[in-house]
Scaffold this motif. Sequence first.
Motif, PDB file in Angstrom:
ATOM      1  N   GLU A  70       3.651  13.740  31.475  1.00  0.00           N
ATOM      2  CA  GLU A  70       3.636  15.185  31.249  1.00  0.00           C
ATOM      3  C   GLU A  70       4.145  15.938  32.469  1.00  0.00           C
ATOM      4  O   GLU A  70       4.932  16.885  32.349  1.00  0.00           O
ATOM      5  N   VAL A  71       3.713  15.531  33.650  1.00  0.00           N
ATOM      6  CA  VAL A  71       4.140  16.210  34.877  1.00  0.00           C
ATOM      7  C   VAL A  71       5.626  15.992  35.121  1.00  0.00           C
ATOM      8  O   VAL A  71       6.371  16.934  35.431  1.00  0.00           O
ATOM      9  N   ALA A  72       6.082  14.759  34.967  1.00  0.00           N
ATOM     10  CA  ALA A  72       7.503  14.468  35.204  1.00  0.00           C
ATOM     11  C   ALA A  72       8.382  15.190  34.197  1.00  0.00           C
ATOM     12  O   ALA A  72       9.459  15.698  34.548  1.00  0.00           O
ATOM     13  N   VAL A  88       6.823  19.389  43.564  1.00  0.00           N
ATOM     14  CA  VAL A  88       5.919  19.133  42.444  1.00  0.00           C
ATOM     15  C   VAL A  88       4.561  18.649  42.938  1.00  0.00           C
ATOM     16  O   VAL A  88       4.470  17.830  43.863  1.00  0.00           O
ATOM     17  N   ASP A  89       3.521  19.126  42.291  1.00  0.00           N
ATOM     18  CA  ASP A  89       2.154  18.667  42.522  1.00  0.00           C
ATOM     19  C   ASP A  89       1.951  17.362  41.758  1.00  0.00           C
ATOM     20  O   ASP A  89       1.943  17.339  40.527  1.00  0.00           O
ATOM     21  N   THR A 103       4.896   6.754  40.646  1.00  0.00           N
ATOM     22  CA  THR A 103       4.997   8.203  40.530  1.00  0.00           C
ATOM     23  C   THR A 103       6.161   8.741  41.331  1.00  0.00           C
ATOM     24  O   THR A 103       6.937   9.591  40.859  1.00  0.00           O
ATOM     25  N   ILE A 104       6.324   8.252  42.553  1.00  0.00           N
ATOM     26  CA  ILE A 104       7.425   8.722  43.400  1.00  0.00           C
ATOM     27  C   ILE A 104       8.758   8.423  42.743  1.00  0.00           C
ATOM     28  O   ILE A 104       9.650   9.290  42.677  1.00  0.00           O
ATOM     29  N   GLN A 105       8.931   7.233  42.218  1.00  0.00           N
ATOM     30  CA  GLN A 105      10.224   6.871  41.644  1.00  0.00           C
ATOM     31  C   GLN A 105      10.489   7.607  40.336  1.00  0.00           C
ATOM     32  O   GLN A 105      11.638   7.994  40.060  1.00  0.00           O
ATOM     33  N   ALA A 110      13.374  12.311  37.923  1.00  0.00           N
ATOM     34  CA  ALA A 110      13.283  13.621  37.276  1.00  0.00           C
ATOM     35  C   ALA A 110      14.127  14.676  37.970  1.00  0.00           C
ATOM     36  O   ALA A 110      14.293  15.778  37.439  1.00  0.00           O
ATOM     37  N   GLY A 111      14.647  14.362  39.138  1.00  0.00           N
ATOM     38  CA  GLY A 111      15.551  15.279  39.818  1.00  0.00           C
ATOM     39  C   GLY A 111      14.899  16.306  40.704  1.00  0.00           C
ATOM     40  O   GLY A 111      15.560  17.256  41.143  1.00  0.00           O
TER      41      GLY A 111
END
Length: 301
Positions: A70-72, A88-89, A103-105, A110-111
């Motif tokens: 959802e965040v990405a 981004v949080d 998460t980092i990758q 996601a740009g």
Amino acid sequence: MLHSRSTPQAKRQALRAGLSEAGLLRLPGAFSPLAARSIERAGFEGVYVSGAVLSADLALPDVGLTTLSEVAGRAQAIARVTELPTLVDADTGFGEPLNTARTIQILEDAGVAGCHIEDQVNPKRCGHLDGKTVTPLPEALRRLRAAVNARRDPSFVICARTDVRTTEGLDATIERAKAFADAGADLIFPEALAGAAEFEAVRKAVEVPLLANMTEFGKSELLPAATLRDLGINVVIYPVTLLRLAMGAVTEALRVIEADGTQAGLVERMQTRAELYDLLDYSGYTAFDEDVFSHGYQEER
């Protein structure tokens, strides 16, 4: 039109360049891609995607219920439409250190230009609420090192947030800030500092760039940008400001429509159709290839 012309790497390099220069980068929180367009047009230096805002927009409390997907997804939609770098949080990294690495990758893909990882225990809480629990420092450092080691684009900015101010005090905040800097954080986010004196103390203690959170109704004094700049703060975020203003307008509009039976009294407060189409670059889509199809529209109120 469609996507920004700047590449994700160019945006990341712009964020890094801004962190290395004297001055303050101002990042209002975007609750939607259209809001990000408005932030860019207003002349700010970057866009912020708040976990609290994303949760609220899904009608959820900010207690770690949102997922990496959802965040990405929201972050990608926002970063797509603006030439500005997007920060981004990423909450606590959505799991164990290996999850943080993923998460980092995913966020790189996601740009976005960077993210921050915090040292709370899951399920996390809003940084300005009481009752938080933070992880022991060794565990927080493992989480941060996982993020740093997983990064493929060296321009991607990794920010380390610490929430120990309200649980252990200012000295513990400074201790963690130093440890996070030594572990490879590009930017330090000391959450819920009380005021200018505390920001000044952290600034004197660490050499890496610092981020200030100017959120309303929280524990921090709302310091003007000029004051933060004079204190040597590098980034300021206004995470929930636009959402709060928008929802305040929504609530009032619904009250008026229910009471009056019409929205006629609200029209003068609205963004006009022409203003919306201009923000969307409607004319750019029309001009792109009129031989294929025309999205012709009239500039009307």
